[in-house]
Design an enzyme around this catalytic site. Sequence first.
Site, PDB file in Angstrom:
ATOM      1  N   ALA A  72     -94.478 -13.062 142.465  1.00  0.00           N
ATOM      2  CA  ALA A  72     -95.220 -11.925 141.916  1.00  0.00           C
ATOM      3  C   ALA A  72     -95.679 -12.205 140.486  1.00  0.00           C
ATOM      4  O   ALA A  72     -96.796 -11.824 140.101  1.00  0.00           O
ATOM      5  CB  ALA A  72     -94.368 -10.658 141.978  1.00  0.00           C
ATOM      6  N   ALA A 101     -98.669 -14.412 140.774  1.00  0.00           N
ATOM      7  CA  ALA A 101     -99.826 -13.634 141.237  1.00  0.00           C
ATOM      8  C   ALA A 101    -100.381 -12.749 140.128  1.00  0.00           C
ATOM      9  O   ALA A 101    -101.598 -12.697 139.917  1.00  0.00           O
ATOM     10  CB  ALA A 101     -99.434 -12.795 142.453  1.00  0.00           C
ATOM     11  N   GLU A 102     -99.517 -12.046 139.411  1.00  0.00           N
ATOM     12  CA  GLU A 102    -100.008 -11.179 138.338  1.00  0.00           C
ATOM     13  C   GLU A 102    -100.633 -11.988 137.215  1.00  0.00           C
ATOM     14  O   GLU A 102    -101.648 -11.595 136.643  1.00  0.00           O
ATOM     15  CB  GLU A 102     -98.911 -10.273 137.784  1.00  0.00           C
ATOM     16  CG  GLU A 102     -99.458  -9.344 136.721  1.00  0.00           C
ATOM     17  CD  GLU A 102     -98.701  -8.040 136.564  1.00  0.00           C
ATOM     18  OE1 GLU A 102     -99.080  -7.281 135.653  1.00  0.00           O
ATOM     19  OE2 GLU A 102     -97.772  -7.773 137.327  1.00  0.00           O
ATOM     20  N   SER A 103    -100.072 -13.142 136.927  1.00  0.00           N
ATOM     21  CA  SER A 103    -100.632 -13.994 135.878  1.00  0.00           C
ATOM     22  C   SER A 103    -102.035 -14.452 136.223  1.00  0.00           C
ATOM     23  O   SER A 103    -102.965 -14.332 135.418  1.00  0.00           O
ATOM     24  CB  SER A 103     -99.727 -15.208 135.639  1.00  0.00           C
ATOM     25  OG  SER A 103     -98.465 -14.811 135.172  1.00  0.00           O
TER      26      SER A 103
END
Length: 140
Positions: A59, A62-64
Amino acid sequence: MKLSKEAVLQQANKVCKNTLMETLNIEMIDFGKDFLVARMPVNSRVYQPDGVLHGGATAALAESVGSFASNIFVDSDKFFVRGIEITANHIKSVKDGYVYAKATFLHKGRTTQLLDIRVTDDEDNLISICKLSTISLPKK
């Protein structure tokens, strides 16, 4: 002045110093008109206790990559980007190698953006599917 692809990637990776991205060894490696790709090594640094990739590390990857993608495609002199919601569905485990996160836009609005992020392994197996909502806010 338009920067080269290499210059954009170098700049993106440079601002990751002393951040979670550096801690997890997340590296931006490719981008195009509507996508950005990052990779992260799978090793004990990102394991859960039973020796496979931790969903939280996935996660974070993915957020990065999604937040960076939104940031690349907005006027960063006038706006800053923040993630406002992320979902992750983990499909397969990984024990070693790299995972790659490709963020593509589903919606590229002036204020909010929605990104689809596919996380794959070295053999292009689908590991996780993530969705990220970001918001672009004016700098004061």
